[in-house]
Design a protein around this motif. Structure first.
Motif, mmCIF file in Angstrom:
data_model
loop_
_atom_site.group_PDB
_atom_site.id
_atom_site.type_symbol
_atom_site.label_atom_id
_atom_site.label_comp_id
_atom_site.label_asym_id
_atom_site.label_seq_id
_atom_site.Cartn_x
_atom_site.Cartn_y
_atom_site.Cartn_z
ATOM 1 N N LEU A 83 -14.100 19.017 -20.585
ATOM 2 C CA LEU A 83 -14.643 20.242 -21.185
ATOM 3 C C LEU A 83 -15.047 21.226 -20.083
ATOM 4 O O LEU A 83 -14.797 22.427 -20.184
ATOM 5 C CB LEU A 83 -15.842 19.922 -22.077
ATOM 6 C CG LEU A 83 -16.508 21.126 -22.741
ATOM 7 C CD1 LEU A 83 -15.522 21.805 -23.687
ATOM 8 C CD2 LEU A 83 -17.764 20.706 -23.479
ATOM 9 N N GLY A 84 -15.660 20.708 -19.021
ATOM 10 C CA GLY A 84 -16.034 21.557 -17.891
ATOM 11 C C GLY A 84 -14.817 22.167 -17.223
ATOM 12 O O GLY A 84 -14.826 23.339 -16.834
ATOM 13 N N LEU A 85 -13.741 21.368 -17.094
ATOM 14 C CA LEU A 85 -12.494 21.866 -16.504
ATOM 15 C C LEU A 85 -11.926 23.012 -17.334
ATOM 16 O O LEU A 85 -11.595 24.078 -16.799
ATOM 17 C CB LEU A 85 -11.478 20.729 -16.401
ATOM 18 C CG LEU A 85 -10.077 21.143 -15.943
ATOM 19 C CD1 LEU A 85 -10.033 21.169 -14.435
ATOM 20 C CD2 LEU A 85 -9.042 20.202 -16.492
ATOM 21 N N ALA A 86 -11.816 22.814 -18.639
ATOM 22 C CA ALA A 86 -11.229 23.838 -19.513
ATOM 23 C C ALA A 86 -12.090 25.093 -19.561
ATOM 24 O O ALA A 86 -11.597 26.223 -19.452
ATOM 25 C CB ALA A 86 -11.034 23.276 -20.915
ATOM 26 N N THR A 87 -13.411 24.904 -19.706
ATOM 27 C CA THR A 87 -14.314 26.056 -19.783
ATOM 28 C C THR A 87 -14.347 26.809 -18.456
ATOM 29 O O THR A 87 -14.281 28.041 -18.424
ATOM 30 C CB THR A 87 -15.733 25.591 -20.149
ATOM 31 O OG1 THR A 87 -15.669 24.849 -21.368
ATOM 32 C CG2 THR A 87 -16.659 26.770 -20.316
ATOM 33 N N GLY A 88 -14.419 26.070 -17.351
ATOM 34 C CA GLY A 88 -14.443 26.710 -16.033
ATOM 35 C C GLY A 88 -13.168 27.459 -15.729
ATOM 36 O O GLY A 88 -13.187 28.560 -15.165
ATOM 37 N N ALA A 89 -12.017 26.871 -16.115
ATOM 38 C CA ALA A 89 -10.730 27.544 -15.884
ATOM 39 C C ALA A 89 -10.646 28.839 -16.677
ATOM 40 O O ALA A 89 -10.200 29.869 -16.172
ATOM 41 C CB ALA A 89 -9.581 26.618 -16.238
ATOM 42 N N ALA A 90 -11.074 28.789 -17.939
ATOM 43 C CA ALA A 90 -11.012 29.995 -18.778
ATOM 44 C C ALA A 90 -11.937 31.091 -18.252
ATOM 45 O O ALA A 90 -11.543 32.259 -18.136
ATOM 46 C CB ALA A 90 -11.369 29.649 -20.217
ATOM 47 N N LEU A 91 -13.161 30.715 -17.930
ATOM 48 C CA LEU A 91 -14.111 31.716 -17.416
ATOM 49 C C LEU A 91 -13.679 32.249 -16.051
ATOM 50 O O LEU A 91 -13.792 33.447 -15.777
ATOM 51 C CB LEU A 91 -15.513 31.121 -17.337
ATOM 52 C CG LEU A 91 -16.188 30.825 -18.677
ATOM 53 C CD1 LEU A 91 -17.510 30.118 -18.457
ATOM 54 C CD2 LEU A 91 -16.388 32.105 -19.466
ATOM 55 N N GLY A 92 -13.186 31.358 -15.191
ATOM 56 C CA GLY A 92 -12.730 31.785 -13.867
ATOM 57 C C GLY A 92 -11.528 32.707 -13.940
ATOM 58 O O GLY A 92 -11.442 33.696 -13.208
ATOM 59 N N ALA A 93 -10.573 32.398 -14.828
ATOM 60 C CA ALA A 93 -9.395 33.257 -14.975
ATOM 61 C C ALA A 93 -9.784 34.627 -15.505
ATOM 62 O O ALA A 93 -9.280 35.660 -15.037
ATOM 63 C CB ALA A 93 -8.380 32.601 -15.901
ATOM 64 N N GLY A 94 -10.708 34.657 -16.463
ATOM 65 C CA GLY A 94 -11.166 35.939 -16.996
ATOM 66 C C GLY A 94 -11.877 36.769 -15.951
ATOM 67 O O GLY A 94 -11.634 37.976 -15.803
ATOM 68 N N ALA A 95 -12.750 36.136 -15.182
ATOM 69 C CA ALA A 95 -13.479 36.852 -14.135
ATOM 70 C C ALA A 95 -12.528 37.316 -13.032
ATOM 71 O O ALA A 95 -12.662 38.423 -12.508
ATOM 72 C CB ALA A 95 -14.572 35.956 -13.551
#
Length: 156
Positions: A83-95
């Motif tokens: 969950l941390g991987l998926a959430t971090g990837a999504a937030l990082g890509a958006g930022a």
């Protein structure tokens, strides 16, 4: 020392073709492009910019990787690394995409837009920032494009 050259063309597609030729010359080490932008002015007079360096895509990719890494680390703390991987990837890509959209590389976009208003509607302009150039060889290759130099910091 970098040199700026701005060339206007009567055809909307001619600046793209000239940039393709300059890219070919760069592979032959006759020119070293730092940045290149094609400005196309449509029939309504609106200027559209085509950047040669895609900062949005690069920012999204690098931001996604960093976000995935840090998301996994934080996810391990809460015993849910996926969950941390998926959430971090999504937030990082958006930022990363947002920072790429807001960043300006090479030639100033406001300067390009102001000079992009100069050519007539249904035309194009090529903005090139050169690190190194061999003018004699490059000029003979690009002279077939029939452009008009609007601004240049090169010698005559």
């Amino acid at each position: 020392m970098t040199e700026l050259v701005v060339v206007a063309f009567d055809d909307p597609g001619e600046a793209d073709r000239a940039l393709t030729e300059l890219s070919r010359l760069q592979k032959e080490y006759l020119v070293d492009l730092e940045d290149a932008v094609v400005a196309i002015r449509d029939e309504g007079g609106k200027v559209r910019l085509k950047q040669s360096v895609d900062l949005v895509g690069a920012g999204a990719a690098s931001g996604g990787l960093w976000g995935a890494m840090w998301g996994s680390v934080v996810g391990l703390l809460f015993l849910n690394p996926l969950l941390g991987l998926a959430t971090g990837a999504a937030l990082g890509a958006g930022a990363g995409a947002l920072s790429g959209k807001l960043a300006d590389f090479g030639i100033n976009d406001d300067f390009i837009r102001s000079l992009g208003e100069t050519p007539q509607p249904n035309s194009s302009a090529l903005f090139v920032l050169l690190r190194k150039v061999q003018p004699d060889k490059v000029l003979s290759e690009v002279s077939r494009f029939k452009g008009k130099v609007i601004r240049s910091s090169l010698s005559p």
